[in-house]
Each structure stands twice: as C-alpha cells, then as structure tokens.
Design an enzyme around this catalytic site. Structure first.
Site, PDB file in Angstrom:
ATOM      1  NE  ARG A   1      -2.690  -7.351  -2.162  1.00 38.80           N
ATOM      2  CZ  ARG A   1      -2.535  -6.485  -1.185  1.00 38.80           C
ATOM      3  NH1 ARG A   1      -1.887  -5.341  -1.377  1.00 38.80           N
ATOM      4  NH2 ARG A   1      -3.006  -6.734   0.024  1.00 38.80           N
TER       5      ARG A   1
ATOM      6  CE  LYS B   1      -1.812 -10.284   2.295  1.00 39.39           C
ATOM      7  NZ  LYS B   1      -0.974  -9.481   1.373  1.00 39.39           N
TER       8      LYS B   1
ATOM      9  CG  HIS C   1      10.360  -6.464  -1.468  1.00 42.25           C
ATOM     10  ND1 HIS C   1      11.109  -7.420  -2.108  1.00 42.25           N
ATOM     11  CD2 HIS C   1       9.085  -6.922  -1.435  1.00 42.25           C
ATOM     12  CE1 HIS C   1      10.310  -8.421  -2.448  1.00 42.25           C
ATOM     13  NE2 HIS C   1       9.089  -8.146  -2.047  1.00 42.25           N
ATOM     14  CD  GLN C   2       4.870  -3.924  -3.376  1.00 40.97           C
ATOM     15  OE1 GLN C   2       4.805  -4.932  -2.673  1.00 40.97           O
ATOM     16  NE2 GLN C   2       4.387  -3.888  -4.596  1.00 40.97           N
TER      17      GLN C   2
ATOM     18  CG  MET D   1       0.869   2.447  -4.644  1.00 42.75           C
ATOM     19  SD  MET D   1      -0.903   2.191  -4.797  1.00 42.75           S
ATOM     20  CE  MET D   1      -1.053   0.447  -4.507  1.00 42.75           C
ATOM     21  N   GLY D   2       2.186   3.410  -0.208  1.00 43.96           N
ATOM     22  CA  GLY D   2       2.934   2.999   0.999  1.00 43.96           C
ATOM     23  C   GLY D   2       2.094   3.009   2.259  1.00 43.96           C
ATOM     24  CB  THR D   3      -0.190   5.515   3.707  1.00 40.12           C
ATOM     25  OG1 THR D   3       0.922   6.401   3.710  1.00 40.12           O
ATOM     26  CG2 THR D   3      -0.994   5.711   4.971  1.00 40.12           C
ATOM     27  CG  ASP D   4       0.291  -0.729   4.528  1.00 43.96           C
ATOM     28  OD1 ASP D   4       0.884  -0.035   5.381  1.00 43.96           O
ATOM     29  OD2 ASP D   4       0.773  -1.789   4.083  1.00 43.96           O
TER      30      ASP D   4
HETATM   31  P1  NAD Z   1      10.835  -1.831   2.267  1.00 48.82           P
HETATM   32  O1  NAD Z   1      11.129  -1.916   3.733  1.00 48.82           O
HETATM   33  O2  NAD Z   1      11.530  -2.736   1.339  1.00 48.82           O
HETATM   34  O3  NAD Z   1      11.137  -0.319   1.758  1.00 48.82           O
HETATM   35  C1  NAD Z   1      10.750   0.779   2.545  1.00 48.82           C
HETATM   36  C2  NAD Z   1      10.910   2.060   1.746  1.00 48.82           C
HETATM   37  O4  NAD Z   1      10.471   3.158   2.549  1.00 48.82           O
HETATM   38  C3  NAD Z   1      12.340   2.355   1.339  1.00 48.82           C
HETATM   39  O5  NAD Z   1      12.350   3.032   0.116  1.00 48.82           O
HETATM   40  C4  NAD Z   1      12.790   3.323   2.459  1.00 48.82           C
HETATM   41  O6  NAD Z   1      13.858   4.180   2.072  1.00 48.82           O
HETATM   42  C5  NAD Z   1      11.508   4.113   2.642  1.00 48.82           C
HETATM   43  N1  NAD Z   1      11.407   4.784   3.946  1.00 48.82           N
HETATM   44  C6  NAD Z   1      11.368   4.208   5.164  1.00 48.82           C
HETATM   45  N2  NAD Z   1      11.224   5.157   6.117  1.00 48.82           N
HETATM   46  C7  NAD Z   1      11.169   6.343   5.465  1.00 48.82           C
HETATM   47  C8  NAD Z   1      11.032   7.687   5.889  1.00 48.82           C
HETATM   48  N3  NAD Z   1      10.895   8.002   7.189  1.00 48.82           N
HETATM   49  N4  NAD Z   1      11.039   8.658   4.955  1.00 48.82           N
HETATM   50  C9  NAD Z   1      11.156   8.355   3.641  1.00 48.82           C
HETATM   51  N5  NAD Z   1      11.277   7.098   3.178  1.00 48.82           N
HETATM   52  C10 NAD Z   1      11.290   6.107   4.089  1.00 48.82           C
HETATM   53  O7  NAD Z   1       9.260  -1.938   2.136  1.00 48.82           O
HETATM   54  P2  NAD Z   1       8.386  -2.328   0.852  1.00 48.82           P
HETATM   55  O8  NAD Z   1       8.084  -3.782   0.890  1.00 48.82           O
HETATM   56  O9  NAD Z   1       8.993  -1.754  -0.359  1.00 48.82           O
HETATM   57  O10 NAD Z   1       7.015  -1.578   1.201  1.00 48.82           O
HETATM   58  C11 NAD Z   1       6.957  -0.164   1.145  1.00 48.82           C
HETATM   59  C12 NAD Z   1       5.694   0.305   1.843  1.00 48.82           C
HETATM   60  O11 NAD Z   1       4.547  -0.170   1.125  1.00 48.82           O
HETATM   61  C13 NAD Z   1       5.539  -0.216   3.266  1.00 48.82           C
HETATM   62  O12 NAD Z   1       5.068   0.835   4.075  1.00 48.82           O
HETATM   63  C14 NAD Z   1       4.500  -1.322   3.157  1.00 48.82           C
HETATM   64  O13 NAD Z   1       3.770  -1.515   4.342  1.00 48.82           O
HETATM   65  C15 NAD Z   1       3.627  -0.742   2.053  1.00 48.82           C
HETATM   66  N6  NAD Z   1       2.825  -1.747   1.329  1.00 48.82           N
HETATM   67  C16 NAD Z   1       1.578  -1.372   0.945  1.00 48.82           C
HETATM   68  C17 NAD Z   1       0.785  -2.262   0.257  1.00 48.82           C
HETATM   69  C18 NAD Z   1      -0.587  -1.846  -0.214  1.00 48.82           C
HETATM   70  O14 NAD Z   1      -1.358  -2.699  -0.660  1.00 48.82           O
HETATM   71  N7  NAD Z   1      -0.898  -0.578  -0.179  1.00 48.82           N
HETATM   72  C19 NAD Z   1       1.255  -3.556  -0.031  1.00 48.82           C
HETATM   73  C20 NAD Z   1       2.557  -3.905   0.322  1.00 48.82           C
HETATM   74  C21 NAD Z   1       3.345  -2.978   1.012  1.00 48.82           C
END
Ligand code: NAD
Length: 321
Positions: free
Chosen positions: A110, A67, A137-138, A219-222
């Site tokens: 995924r 990817k 978004h996610q 899931m957010g920390t990558d």
């Molecule tokens: P997005 O930009 O649409 O949403 C970001 C989210 O984070 C929002 O809810 C926003 O309010 C919040 N946010 C941003 N800064 C913040 C802070 N300082 N304190 C609290 N909340 C905060 O992004 P997304 O597409 O929804 O992705 C969310 C996260 O998931 C991203 O960090 C992305 O890299 C990660 N991600 C991880 C995987 C994985 O496989 N683990 C896959 C896709 C995305």
C-alpha cells in the site's frame, strides 16, 4: 470471520489491486466519504517497541477497522521483520469483526501504491530516469510499483550502505533497465522521478540539486523528527500529500511548516488531483512533491480487497467467534 494470513495476502493482492484500492480511497477522502481517526503511537517502555493504531472509515468502499502494530527493533535478530502489523476489519452494518488480515506485506504494497499513484498523476509523461534514495525493505516494493507508471529507461540509486543497492539493481535488471550507484547530488541532478524511502533524520537531498520538472515522492518520513529533504525544496515545490493534517505534523512537510516556509493551505490532497478538482502538474518545469505519510485508510482499503479476493478464491479460513 475470515482469517487472511500473510501468505494468502501475497497470493491474492497484485500491485494493480493495491494501486486501485489506494487511488480509490484517496479519492474518497477528498469527496468527504472517508476519514482517518486520530492516530495513536506510543513508546511502550518494553523491547524498545513503538506500538499504535491507525483507523478510519470509508463509506464509499465500506471499509471500517484498524491497523494495529508498530516497530520492534530487536526482531531482526529473531528472524522477524522489525515492522509488525495486523489489520482488523469490521462489518460497518453490524460492528461485528469480519476479517483478521496480516498487515506486513499489505503495508509494503500500500505504501508502494501511494508513491506509484503520485507518479501516475504528477510525474512528467516523458520521465526517463528514476532515482531511489534508500535501499531497505520497503524500497524494492517502491521501485517495482514505480517502474509500471512511466517508460523509464534507467534506474539510479543511493544508500547509506552502498552494498545494499544490489536489491535495487536486481529489480532494474528484471525490468531490463540499467542500474547505476550514484552520490546524492548526482541523484538529484539526473532524476526525473525520485523516491525517498529512508529512516533519516536530516536532509539528504538539497533543493539546488534537483532537475526542473522532477517529481519526488517523499515516503520515509512518517514520524515527528524524521527528515529526508531540504525544507527549501519543499517550500519551492508544488506540494501534494495523502492527508494534510499528517503532512504538517509527521510528514516531510513538518520541517518547512516549523520554519514558516509552508502552511496547511499550500498543501494539496492528492485525492483532489485524482478527482480532477486540482490540475496537478501545471508545467513541465515545476517540481512536484508528494508527501506520503501513510494513512490507516490505505491499510483498510487493501485489506478489504485482500479479504474479498481470498474469500472468492476459497483461500480464507472461516472462524466463528
Ligand atoms: P529499513 O529499516 O528496511 O530501511 C531503512 C533505510 O533507511 C535503509 O535504506 C537505510 O540505509 C536508510 N537509513 C537509515 N538511517 C539513515 C540515515 N541516517 N541517513 C540515510 N539513510 C538512512 O526500513 P523500510 O521498511 O525500508 O522503511 C523505510 C522508511 O519508510 C522508514 O522510515 C519507515 O518508517 C518508512 N515507512 C513509511 C511508510 C509510509 O506510509 N509513508 C510506510 C512504511 C514505512
């Protein structure tokens, strides 16, 4: 070679397909049948973009490829998604390019499938309240997939900008469930399952707030430096992950590892639970955490399924290189 665009991916890949593909590849990783190659991720010094490759090979599922893509922060103003990716699949017998698959929708499903697999295998059977930390978004993909894993009765949520929580309230309503906006401490106190899906760089959930028996999918920390939960919470939990090497370096566990609170040997690949090599949750009171860092093999697995289904349904474009 097949071309499977974003619209076709949305048509052919249901949540259940993504779940099966991701569960199978986690299992293949544990059995030594599938492995991820080193990830490349670079700030390219243009358009503020982060660009890279995630790749690997699954001998059991016969997915070989990569990817390619990343993060373009200026895309939103252009009406495009900030995260952009494309998946390239190769024929493992010949090395020929076999499919070019849109990666944006597949990345979302995924990732949602990974947390759903963790909930299916690790959450308490009687979990009733699911808490969502993040409403970007996610998050909507995450919530839809999670709601299919247990008989939840209530959804609660917190987001930095609370007005964004309406996207989660809509999904709860679709499922016939009540939704409530809460603060972070209430979210910890009340949830049986939590999904964290933010881009935060500091702990948003503290250990002492979490209910015994809770399952948390982080899931957010990558990426190095990102953080969503208290390292003490990670330290005191039974910790599972998609890939240990990523968990300790770019996943949520990185902070507990740096602080000397967790070691690689303490982290269990979720594949071990899927294959039955590890019992998973061993008591109703344990807090389980899944550190979902996102591996290339997940992308290849869903893309392989998308290409197969699109071909079977006559939807893929065939191009001769
Ligand atoms: P997005 O930009 O649409 O949403 C970001 C989210 O984070 C929002 O809810 C926003 O309010 C919040 N946010 C941003 N800064 C913040 C802070 N300082 N304190 C609290 N909340 C905060 O992004 P997304 O597409 O929804 O992705 C969310 C996260 O998931 C991203 O960090 C992305 O890299 C990660 N991600 C991880 C995987 C994985 O496989 N683990 C896959 C896709 C995305």
């Amino acid at each position: 070679m097949l071309v499977v665009n974003e619209e076709i991916c949305k048509k052919v890949i249901a949540r259940s397909d993504a779940f099966k593909a991701v569960e199978a590849v986690f299992s293949a990783m544990t059995k030594g049948d599938a492995y991820n190659f080193p990830v490349i991720r670079e700030a390219i010094g243009y358009a503020d973009a982060l660009y890279g490759f995630k790749s690997g090979f699954d001998r059991a599922g016969l997915s070989l490829g990569l990817k390619s893509g990343g993060y373009w922060p200026g895309n939103m103003e252009k009406g495009l998604t900030n995260h952009q990716s494309t998946i390239f699949l190769f024929n493992p017998d010949t090395g020929q390019l076999s499919a070019l698959v849109g990666g944006n929708y597949l990345t979302a499903v995924r990732t949602a499938a990974a947390s759903a697999v963790s909930i299916a295998h690790l959450a308490r059977r009687d979990a009733k309240t699911i808490g969502m930390l993040g409403a970007g978004h996610q998050s909507t993909f995450q919530l839809r997939a999670a709601l299919e894993q247990r008989k939840f009765e209530r959804v609660i949520g917190w987001n930095l900008r609370s007005e964004k929580l309406s996207v989660l309230a809509e999904i709860a309503a679709e499922a016939g469930l009540p939704f409530e906006a809460v603060d972070r401490q209430q979210l910890g106190n009340q949830s049986d399952v939590i999904i964290t899906i933010t881009s935060a760089h500091e702990p948003l959930l503290m250990k002492d707030w979490i209910k015994p028996g809770c399952h948390i999918a982080c899931m957010g920390t990558d990426t190095k430096g990102k953080q969503e939960v208290d390292p003490q919470l990670i330290a005191s939990s039974t910790l599972f992950t998609d890939e240990v090497a990523q968990s300790t370096t770019i996943g949520e566990a990185q902070h507990a590892v740096i602080a000397g609170l967790k070691q690689e040997v303490d982290i269990i690949p979720i594949g071990n639970v899927i294959t039955g090599d590890h019992p998973g949750r061993t008591s109703d009171g344990k807090i389980t955490v899944f550190d979902g860092t996102g591996v290339g093999l997940q992308d290849l697995a869903v893309a392989n399924t998308a290409a197969r289904l699109a071909e079977e349904q006559g939807l893929a474009e065939v191009v001769n290189l």
